[in-house]
Design an enzyme around this catalytic site. Structure first.
Site: not given
Ligand code: MG
Ligand code: ADP
Length: 623
Positions: A8, A70, A169, A190
């Site tokens: 992850d 990211k 994810e 999320d």
């Molecule tokens: Mg995350």
């Protein structure tokens, strides 16, 4: 095939897991941590720091500390200009128009920085498992577009990894959360540090099907922090007349304090921010002391948090479901610890969110499960994912003509026939884009290519077949074919988020060299410690030897101490290692001589004492 690892690679934190017999386990670092901050820093000496050590020195070295990289992955500079002022490091426009970062006069592309994080994770996994790790599954936000996915793959390659699958994810979270038996429908909400994703999944007897996914790749906990930071800065300015934005270190301190306050407000109703010596005013140092209540935080961050709700409603309707159809709502990501988030989710979905999974680890665990599916360890699961955004080409008038609609199950392929716009046109340009807007300009351009050698004909007659193909990782291939001549052209869209394969190869070598340099540096650090220890022991021995022995028995040792002191800070591990062992063995022999001498002395002393006490064996007790 070796073991496959699930990674992850988060905006804020990263986590790795591996699968043993299909059962996922989080991999801990040597110091026992289960997640690693996704932070990379460069020290003045040119050393690379990754993870917690990088995060810890962020305040004192803000310009050279890169966090949340990211958010820049696969992005154009123009897409991230609004972030430039929210970070302490320098975001620049690369020569190809992509976003990049500049540290100490060197430009790093986001995949390069991510690769440094991945290298560290690889190393942690290798230490933990005691074997080399190359095959991995890396997760990305479901709403990542093609370019962002390719950029993630490029990062993996640079780090020397073989990325078997780029997995969404929320899908990973569902894999870790659900039993593959029976029929279940879940929503995965999320909300992490940099992105928001909502996905609706259905699981029927082990077949995991993503029904819909929506999100916002520039909405996360970082943005909530920014709201707080702006408010604190404004308060401070109006109280003291000092603009903290002008300072080199203060903004970073405020940001860190704001994030801490935000997290505390998930537990408490109010919290204090205390930053002594934050600035210097006319009459000396100025301190920052501010109370923040949960209510204030909710006022500042509420609009951003509420932006997630319409996306949830759309995702459920895209999935062709109603709220009542869902069996669970699962919360993933650190920002879901905010009470207001939990409350809004509960109101929207009409049910309490599930709390049984650890929001920090569930994604990595799911990635490890997917890796065990890929290696064939687990056969009870099948994953059907969807493409998050519509893919299409530009047609006359700048119109976006869809070829694959968003939320189509992948892998998938679809073709459409196009034709020419003018007589005897021999070339057609194919401009591929991704997004939901009707006009191409509003969408993300993925690349262009030309199909040449079309047979001369009247406009509208040639038949050009454009085919889009998406693989299981969501990576797109586009081709165009003149059906009358068979002439064909294809592109693998924007090969690697702006990096050519040559560049990736070069960066890969560089990364490996850096890892080697790091290993050498660590070895030298170890040897220097050993030197200090050896010098210390030798010096102690010398001191006694000088008092008790002839010079010739210790002068060599004295010279060796001098020699090692000279070599200690050098860069040659081999020479240093030899000098250490020379000094150690000389110390040992001199210490032996001293011991012999002392025992002779003791012997003599004992004999002397014996003669004094007339051989009587018992000592007279004294009071
Ligand atoms: Mg995350
Ligand atoms: P990512 O997946 O983007 O790496 P994480 O899931 O690790 O992110 O979440 C990180 C975000 O969660 C950060 O913005 C952090 O401030 C926030 N966060 C972590 N704990 C809490 C908390 N207790 N309350 C509010 N926000 C939190």
């Amino acid at each position: 095939m070796g073991r496959t690892i699930g990674i992850d690679l988060g905006t804020t934190n990263s986590c790795i897991a591996f699968s043993d017999g299909g059962h996922p386990t989080v991999i801990q670092s040597k110091s026992g941590s289960r997640v690693m901050p996704s932070v990379v820093a460069f020290s003045a000496k040119g050393e690379r720091l990754v993870g917690l050590v990088a995060r810890r020195q962020a305040i004192t070295n803000p310009r050279n500390t890169i966090s949340s990289v990211k958010r820049l992955m696969g992005r154009r500079y123009s897409e991230v200009v609004d972030q430039v002022d929210t970070v302490s490091y320098e975001i620049v426009e690369n020569t190809n128009g992509d976003a990049a970062v500049r540290v100490m006069d060197r430009v790093y592309t986001p995949p390069e920085v991510s690769a440094i994080i991945l290298q560290k994770l690889k190393q942690t996994a290798e230490e933990f498992l005691g074997e080399e790790v190359t095959d991995v599954v890396i997760t990305v936000p479901a709403y990542f577009n093609e370019v962002q996915r390719e950029a993630t793959k490029a990062a993996g390659k640079i780090a020397g990894l073989n990325v078997k699958r780029v997995l969404n994810e929320p899908t990973a979270a569902a894999l870790a959360f659900l039993e593959p038996k029976g029929k279940t429908r879940i929503a995965v909400y999320d909300f992490g540090g940099g992105t928001f994703d909502i996905s609706i999944l259905q699981v029927v007897e082990g077949v995991f099907e993503v029904k819909a996914t929506l999100g916002d790749t520039s909405l996360g906990g970082d943005d909530l922090d920014t709201q707080l930071v702006n408010w604190i800065m404004a308060e401070f300015l109006s109280d003291t007349g000092i603009d903290l934005n002008k300072d080199a270190i203060a903004p970073q301190r405020v940001r860190e304090a704001a994030e801490r306050a935000k997290c505390e407000l998930s537990m408490a109703q109010e919290t204090d921010i205390n930053l002594p010596f934050i600035a210097t005013g006319e009459s000396g140092p100025v301190h920052l002391e501010i109370k923040i209540t949960r209510k204030l935080f909710e006022e500042l961050a509420g609009d951003l948090i509420r932006k997630t709700i319409p996306l949830c409603l759309d995702a459920v309707s895209d999935a062709g479901m109603k709220m009542e159809d869902l069996d669970h709502v699962v919360l993933v990501g650190g920002s879901t610890r905010i009470p207001m988030v939990q409350q809004l989710v509960e109101e929207t979905f009409g049910r309490k969110p599930a709390q049984s999974v650890n929001p920090d680890e569930v994604v990595a665990l799911g990635a490890a499960i997917e890796s065990s599916v890929l290696t064939g360890q687990r056969k009870d699961l099948v994953l059907i994912d969807v493409t998050p955004l519509t893919l299409g080409v530009e047609t006359l008038g700048g119109v976006m003509t869809p070829i694959i609609q968003r939320n189509s199950p992948v892998p998938t392929r679809n073709s459409r026939i196009f034709t020419t716009a003018s007589d005897n046109q021999s070339v057609v340009g194919v401009h591929v884009a991704q997004g939901e807007r009707d006009l191409i300009d509003g969408n993300r351009s993925l690349g262009t290519f030309e199909l040449r050698g079309i047979k001369p004909a009247k406009r509208g007659e040639p038949r050009v077949e454009v085919t889009f193909e998406i693989d299981a990782s969501g990576i797109l291939n586009v081709s165009a074919r003149d059906t009358s001549t068979g002439q064909k052209q294809s592109i693998k869209v924007n090969p690697s988020g702006g990096l050519s394969s040559d560049e990736i190869e070069r960066l890969k070598k560089e990364a490996a060299a850096n890892a080697e340099a790091d290993r050498r540096r660590m070895k030298l650090v170890g040897l220097r410690n050993e030197s200090d220890e050896a010098i210390y022991r030798a010096t102690k021995t010398l001191k006694v030897a000088r008092e008790e022995l002839e010079k010739e028995s210790w002068e060599e040792l004295e010279a060796a101490v001098k020699e090692l002191k000279k070599l200690r800070d050098g860069d040659d591990a081999l020479i240093l290692g030899k000098a250490i062992s020379t000094l150690r063995s000389l110390t040992d022999s001199v210490a032996k001589l001293v011991a012999v001498f002392e025992s002779d002395e003791e012997q003599a002393a004992a004999e002397f004492l014996e003669s004094m006490t007339d051989g009587s064996e018992e000592e007279t007790p004294e009071e």
